[in-house]
Design a protein around this motif. Structure first.
Motif, mmCIF file in Angstrom:
data_model
loop_
_atom_site.group_PDB
_atom_site.id
_atom_site.type_symbol
_atom_site.label_atom_id
_atom_site.label_comp_id
_atom_site.label_asym_id
_atom_site.label_seq_id
_atom_site.Cartn_x
_atom_site.Cartn_y
_atom_site.Cartn_z
ATOM 1 N N SER A 189 0.827 -1.216 0.000
ATOM 2 C CA SER A 189 0.000 0.000 0.000
ATOM 3 C C SER A 189 0.855 1.258 0.000
ATOM 4 O O SER A 189 0.530 2.245 -0.670
ATOM 5 N N MET A 190 1.960 1.234 0.730
ATOM 6 C CA MET A 190 2.839 2.400 0.795
ATOM 7 C C MET A 190 3.477 2.713 -0.553
ATOM 8 O O MET A 190 3.710 3.873 -0.892
ATOM 9 N N LEU A 191 3.743 1.672 -1.342
ATOM 10 C CA LEU A 191 4.428 1.850 -2.621
ATOM 11 C C LEU A 191 3.474 1.894 -3.816
ATOM 12 O O LEU A 191 3.908 2.122 -4.945
ATOM 13 N N ALA A 192 2.176 1.675 -3.562
ATOM 14 C CA ALA A 192 1.206 1.527 -4.653
ATOM 15 C C ALA A 192 1.075 2.781 -5.508
ATOM 16 O O ALA A 192 0.880 2.688 -6.724
ATOM 17 N N ALA A 193 1.185 3.957 -4.901
ATOM 18 C CA ALA A 193 1.014 5.192 -5.677
ATOM 19 C C ALA A 193 2.092 5.331 -6.740
ATOM 20 O O ALA A 193 1.823 5.739 -7.871
ATOM 21 N N GLU A 194 3.319 4.962 -6.397
ATOM 22 C CA GLU A 194 4.434 5.078 -7.341
ATOM 23 C C GLU A 194 4.558 3.858 -8.243
ATOM 24 O O GLU A 194 4.980 3.964 -9.391
ATOM 25 N N PHE A 195 4.156 2.693 -7.704
ATOM 26 C CA PHE A 195 4.285 1.447 -8.462
ATOM 27 C C PHE A 195 2.954 0.684 -8.401
ATOM 28 O O PHE A 195 2.809 -0.275 -7.637
ATOM 29 N N PRO A 196 1.974 1.108 -9.191
ATOM 30 C CA PRO A 196 0.634 0.502 -9.117
ATOM 31 C C PRO A 196 0.590 -0.965 -9.514
ATOM 32 O O PRO A 196 -0.354 -1.664 -9.172
ATOM 33 N N LEU A 197 1.612 -1.450 -10.212
ATOM 34 C CA LEU A 197 1.626 -2.851 -10.648
ATOM 35 C C LEU A 197 2.344 -3.759 -9.656
ATOM 36 O O LEU A 197 2.464 -4.960 -9.902
ATOM 37 N N LEU A 198 2.793 -3.203 -8.540
ATOM 38 C CA LEU A 198 3.495 -4.018 -7.549
ATOM 39 C C LEU A 198 2.524 -4.982 -6.872
ATOM 40 O O LEU A 198 1.466 -4.581 -6.394
ATOM 41 N N THR A 199 2.898 -6.245 -6.853
ATOM 42 C CA THR A 199 2.063 -7.280 -6.240
ATOM 43 C C THR A 199 2.771 -7.886 -5.030
ATOM 44 O O THR A 199 3.985 -7.753 -4.863
ATOM 45 N N LEU A 200 2.003 -8.572 -4.205
ATOM 46 C CA LEU A 200 2.576 -9.261 -3.058
ATOM 47 C C LEU A 200 3.552 -10.339 -3.518
ATOM 48 O O LEU A 200 4.601 -10.552 -2.897
ATOM 49 N N SER A 201 3.210 -11.018 -4.610
ATOM 50 C CA SER A 201 4.072 -12.088 -5.100
ATOM 51 C C SER A 201 5.416 -11.537 -5.569
ATOM 52 O O SER A 201 6.448 -12.203 -5.427
ATOM 53 N N LYS A 202 5.421 -10.323 -6.120
ATOM 54 C CA LYS A 202 6.693 -9.732 -6.557
ATOM 55 C C LYS A 202 7.567 -9.401 -5.348
ATOM 56 O O LYS A 202 8.786 -9.625 -5.373
ATOM 57 N N ILE A 203 6.952 -8.893 -4.289
ATOM 58 C CA ILE A 203 7.718 -8.605 -3.069
ATOM 59 C C ILE A 203 8.307 -9.904 -2.516
ATOM 60 O O ILE A 203 9.469 -9.961 -2.116
ATOM 61 N N ARG A 204 7.493 -10.968 -2.506
ATOM 62 C CA ARG A 204 7.984 -12.262 -2.021
ATOM 63 C C ARG A 204 9.125 -12.776 -2.914
ATOM 64 O O ARG A 204 10.069 -13.398 -2.423
ATOM 65 N N HIS A 205 9.016 -12.509 -4.217
ATOM 66 C CA HIS A 205 10.072 -12.945 -5.143
ATOM 67 C C HIS A 205 11.388 -12.241 -4.823
ATOM 68 O O HIS A 205 12.452 -12.881 -4.795
ATOM 69 N N TYR A 206 11.332 -10.933 -4.565
ATOM 70 C CA TYR A 206 12.543 -10.200 -4.224
ATOM 71 C C TYR A 206 13.154 -10.744 -2.929
ATOM 72 O O TYR A 206 14.375 -10.767 -2.777
ATOM 73 N N GLU A 207 12.301 -11.178 -2.014
ATOM 74 C CA GLU A 207 12.816 -11.791 -0.797
ATOM 75 C C GLU A 207 13.473 -13.141 -1.110
ATOM 76 O O GLU A 207 14.556 -13.456 -0.599
ATOM 77 N N SER A 208 12.843 -13.928 -1.988
ATOM 78 C CA SER A 208 13.353 -15.270 -2.287
ATOM 79 C C SER A 208 14.725 -15.228 -2.944
ATOM 80 O O SER A 208 15.522 -16.152 -2.796
ATOM 81 N N ILE A 209 15.012 -14.157 -3.683
ATOM 82 C CA ILE A 209 16.326 -14.031 -4.317
ATOM 83 C C ILE A 209 17.241 -13.116 -3.505
ATOM 84 O O ILE A 209 18.272 -12.657 -3.996
ATOM 85 N N GLU A 210 16.816 -12.812 -2.279
ATOM 86 C CA GLU A 210 17.639 -12.124 -1.282
ATOM 87 C C GLU A 210 18.033 -10.704 -1.674
ATOM 88 O O GLU A 210 19.144 -10.250 -1.381
ATOM 89 N N LEU A 211 17.106 -9.992 -2.322
ATOM 90 C CA LEU A 211 17.320 -8.566 -2.559
ATOM 91 C C LEU A 211 16.814 -7.756 -1.371
ATOM 92 O O LEU A 211 17.302 -6.654 -1.100
ATOM 93 N N VAL A 212 15.801 -8.264 -0.693
ATOM 94 C CA VAL A 212 15.315 -7.678 0.554
ATOM 95 C C VAL A 212 15.310 -8.775 1.614
ATOM 96 O O VAL A 212 15.211 -9.959 1.297
ATOM 97 N N HIS A 213 15.397 -8.347 2.880
ATOM 98 C CA HIS A 213 15.544 -9.314 3.969
ATOM 99 C C HIS A 213 14.585 -8.965 5.109
ATOM 100 O O HIS A 213 15.023 -8.458 6.153
ATOM 101 N N PRO A 214 13.289 -9.196 4.940
ATOM 102 C CA PRO A 214 12.355 -8.888 6.024
ATOM 103 C C PRO A 214 12.604 -9.773 7.244
ATOM 104 O O PRO A 214 13.127 -10.882 7.118
ATOM 105 N N HIS A 215 12.208 -9.261 8.398
ATOM 106 C CA HIS A 215 12.315 -10.030 9.637
ATOM 107 C C HIS A 215 11.210 -11.093 9.650
ATOM 108 O O HIS A 215 10.130 -10.888 9.106
ATOM 109 N N ARG A 216 11.498 -12.225 10.256
ATOM 110 C CA ARG A 216 10.500 -13.283 10.435
ATOM 111 C C ARG A 216 10.227 -13.459 11.927
ATOM 112 O O ARG A 216 11.159 -13.638 12.716
ATOM 113 N N THR A 217 8.959 -13.383 12.299
ATOM 114 C CA THR A 217 8.584 -13.571 13.691
ATOM 115 C C THR A 217 8.587 -15.057 14.025
ATOM 116 O O THR A 217 8.794 -15.911 13.158
ATOM 117 N N ALA A 218 8.300 -15.363 15.303
ATOM 118 C CA ALA A 218 8.267 -16.765 15.733
ATOM 119 C C ALA A 218 7.201 -17.551 14.986
ATOM 120 O O ALA A 218 7.324 -18.760 14.783
#
Length: 263
Positions: free
Chosen positions: A48-77
């Protein structure tokens, strides 16, 4: 204050209330360094924060960037992703480099590696670091690209590129390769599809462009028939100039017709 008084004072301080699920801040060893690294944003909030600038951004794309280690979100328990403001800025950088400079993900990875290592020259834009050639942002004229290369340059899935080929929006050669203009075509076609246009409607724009391309090439038929190098250069210059004029005329006509329709 004596040491005994300090110990007594510390003992009186109330203990911090335990949280249901402890979240530790990410180590601040990754760029950007001047943005908070405390993870508290859910993946939907990041989108939602990035939607205005990147309206085509999907949740799956964010997950893809994580899977190839471009971003490193924290994982809770409970294995929930939590992103920090720094993660959001990192995502924004990746998306801008793909959209504006046409960089493939492997080059973006190298840029991020340099940024993480603090190798950004002072006063320069993060996207202009060493080892990354600015010429890489656009394929050279005459280059033939594989579908996977176009997908990598644009951030669009290979299946979506294939769909544009099947719909006649992209023209593939007998070996299945696309032209140097394919990344631009994919980018703008994707924007129209995201705005609600259909593949058939986008193809109509290509049909119109083809008709005007024939008009331009017919206008230089005499020069092309002469076969000399001078005549060829003159034909190319004339075609380029006429194409620019037609593009400007089309833009003016399109703007005028939209204004008339909206009155």
């Amino acid at each position: 204050m004596t040491s005994r008084q300090r110990m007594t004072s510390a003992a009186r301080k109330p203990a911090a209330a335990p949280e249901a699920e402890a979240v530790e801040a990410q180590p601040e060893g990754r760029w950007p360094f001047d943005v908070p690294h405390d993870p508290y944003l859910k993946i939907g909030e990041v989108q939602s924060m990035l939607a205005a600038e990147f309206p085509l951004l999907t949740l799956s794309k964010i997950r893809h960037y994580e899977s190839i280690e471009l971003v490193h979100p924290h994982r809770t328990a409970s294995n929930q992703r939590l992103f920090s403001p720094a993660d959001c800025e990192r995502l924004r950088f990746i998306l801008r480099e793909q959209r504006d400079r046409y960089l493939p993900l492997d080059q973006i990875r190298e840029l991020l590696r340099q940024l993480d290592a603090g190798q950004q020259p002072e006063g320069t834009h993060p996207g202009r670091l060493r080892l990354i050639d600015d010429a890489a942002k656009r394929p050279q004229p005459g280059t033939r690209l594989r579908l996977t290369e176009v997908a990598d340059l644009t951030g669009v899935s290979v299946s979506d590129v294939e769909e544009m080929v099947d719909a006649g929006i992209l023209a593939a050669d007998p070996r299945g390769r696309l032209t140097a203009q394919a990344p631009d075509i994919v980018r703008f076609a994707t924007m129209l599809l995201g705005a609600g246009f259909t593949l058939r409607q986008v193809r109509s724009v290509r049909t119109s462009a083809h008709a005007h391309a024939v008009l331009v090439t017919n206008s230089i038929a005499t020069e092309r028939a002469r076969k000399s190098s001078v005549a060829r250069e003159r034909a190319i210059a004339s075609a380029t100039e006429n194409s620019t004029v037609i593009s400007q005329l089309y833009r003016a006509l399109l703007t005028e017709n939209i204004e008339v329709e909206l009155r």
